[in-house]
Design an enzyme around this catalytic site. Structure first.
Site, PDB file in Angstrom:
ATOM      1  CG  LEU A   1      -4.952 -21.905  -1.045  1.00  0.00           C
ATOM      2  CD1 LEU A   1      -4.651 -23.396  -1.190  1.00  0.00           C
ATOM      3  CD2 LEU A   1      -5.029 -21.231  -2.415  1.00  0.00           C
ATOM      4  N   GLY A   2      -8.065 -19.309   1.796  1.00  0.00           N
ATOM      5  CA  GLY A   2      -9.335 -19.159   2.481  1.00  0.00           C
ATOM      6  C   GLY A   2      -9.740 -20.436   3.195  1.00  0.00           C
TER       7      GLY A   2
ATOM      8  CG  ASP B   1      -3.567  -6.564   7.241  1.00  0.00           C
ATOM      9  OD1 ASP B   1      -2.889  -6.860   6.235  1.00  0.00           O
ATOM     10  OD2 ASP B   1      -4.340  -5.591   7.277  1.00  0.00           O
TER      11      ASP B   1
ATOM     12  CD  GLU C   1      -3.029  -0.961   2.259  1.00  0.00           C
ATOM     13  OE1 GLU C   1      -4.178  -1.391   2.092  1.00  0.00           O
ATOM     14  OE2 GLU C   1      -2.600  -0.558   3.363  1.00  0.00           O
TER      15      GLU C   1
END
Length: 342
Positions: free
Chosen positions: A232-233, A264, A151
């Site tokens: 991968l969730g 995060d 960011e």
């Protein structure tokens, strides 16, 4: 070789973070409006955010000594940031204040399912430069691991990775928001933590093409990255390093309330565990527990776990990944976090 013993010894792990701070403006909606539509019934809140700050706070809560470099505006949001870092024990003395520029703001739309959409006005972060990284070099050199996210300006992120690695510090890049990296950056990355779409973007591929995580990880390794951890969730995470490929199953959360801070939280926990000398498999398991804790609580800062939160929840979560520990002995290239000699 590590310079601290972390939670398993007499000294704490040290983590240097170079990344973003911003204020998150969160709107919880019954659904996301279509183009041109206005809907009522939203619930608004604001809070601290920015991937770098979240990761710094997350690492500090898990027991690390944390030094943080970012840029903020000379405004009330910047003042609030410094108050947060002081309260959380994050050393932000190197953070720069940019006059006449606003602190970063992110707008977060959260659906009832917990899924989120985020847009960002970067503000002061656009002024965080490689010169500021040079001033932070001592902190990077003193750390067990340096964590960088995207960011901030890409040139600044690459400078942080290069400076840390040249100083002999292990580097971790969380490539969000994802973008193509210059060829010179790859050799400075020890650990890379993309999700599947971010991995595709890093390689210049279509993120909607549904390439397998295994293929993406192999291509990222070929770029020069030493350890790739693709999140991968609900399918857990895929690790690819010199020891080969293997998966770490997901940890089931008690509930899915808000996924905003999960990445995060995962990154912070992974960094702390590696800084403590844990092998990559065990570190990824620890990070998965942290991420599962975070999605069960609304908003990012309240959801970032302390060490005791993960100890309390470990018995509940252990049953969701009963086979994970079989691979925990696989070493990272070179073993635990180490000081580079090349």
């Amino acid at each position: 070789m590590r310079k601290s013993e972390g939670a398993m010894g007499s000294r704490r792990a040290t983590v240097a973070v170079v990344g973003s701070y911003g204020v998150g403006l969160t709107m919880r909606l019954p659904r996301v409006p279509v183009a041109g539509e206005t809907i009522a019934g939203g619930e608004f809140s604001s809070g601290h955010g920015g991937k770098g700050s979240n990761q710094a706070v997350g690492a500090a809560r898990l027991g690390a000594d944390v030094a943080f470099l970012t840029a903020i505006g000379a405004d009330t949001m910047g003042d609030g940031a410094r108050a947060l870092w002081k309260a959380e024990g994050v050393d932000a003395s190197a953070t720069v204040t940019i006059e006449e520029t606003a602190t970063m703001v992110g707008m977060i739309l959260v659906e009832p399912s917990g899924e989120n959409r985020i847009v960002i006005a970067t503000g002061a972060l656009d002024h965080l430069s490689a010169d500021h990284v040079t001033s932070f070099r001592g902190r990077l050199a003193d750390a067990d691991i340096a964590v960088v996210s995207l960011e901030i300006p890409l040139e600044t992120a690459v400078a942080a990775l290069r400076s840390a690695r040249e100083a002999g510090t292990t580097t971790l890049l969380n490539p969000a928001p994802a973008q193509r990296l210059p060829d010179s950056a790859w050799d400075h990355i020890d650990v890379l933590t993309p999700n599947r779409s971010e991995a595709a973007i890093l390689l210049g591929h279509d993120p909607d093409a549904q390439e397998s995580a295994a293929d993406l990880a192999e291509q990222l390794r070929a770029k020069g990255v030493r350890t790739v951890v693709i999140t991968l969730g609900a399918d857990g995470a895929l690790i690819h390093d010199a020891a080969g490929r293997r998966t770490v199953p997901a940890v089931a959360p008690r509930a899915v309330v808000d996924t905003t801070g999960a990445g995060d939280s995962f990154t912070a926990a992974l960094a702390v565990a590696l800084a403590e000398g844990q092998p990559i498999d065990a570190a990824t398991q620890f990070a998965a527990r942290a991420g599962a804790h975070t999605v069960s609580i609304a908003e990012v800062i309240p959801a970032l776990p302390h060490r005791d939160d993960l100890r309390t929840n470990q018995n509940h979560q252990a049953g969701t990944h009963s086979g994970v520990h079989g691979g925990a002995g696989r070493p990272r290239p070179g073993g635990p976090v180490r000081r580079h000699t090349e």
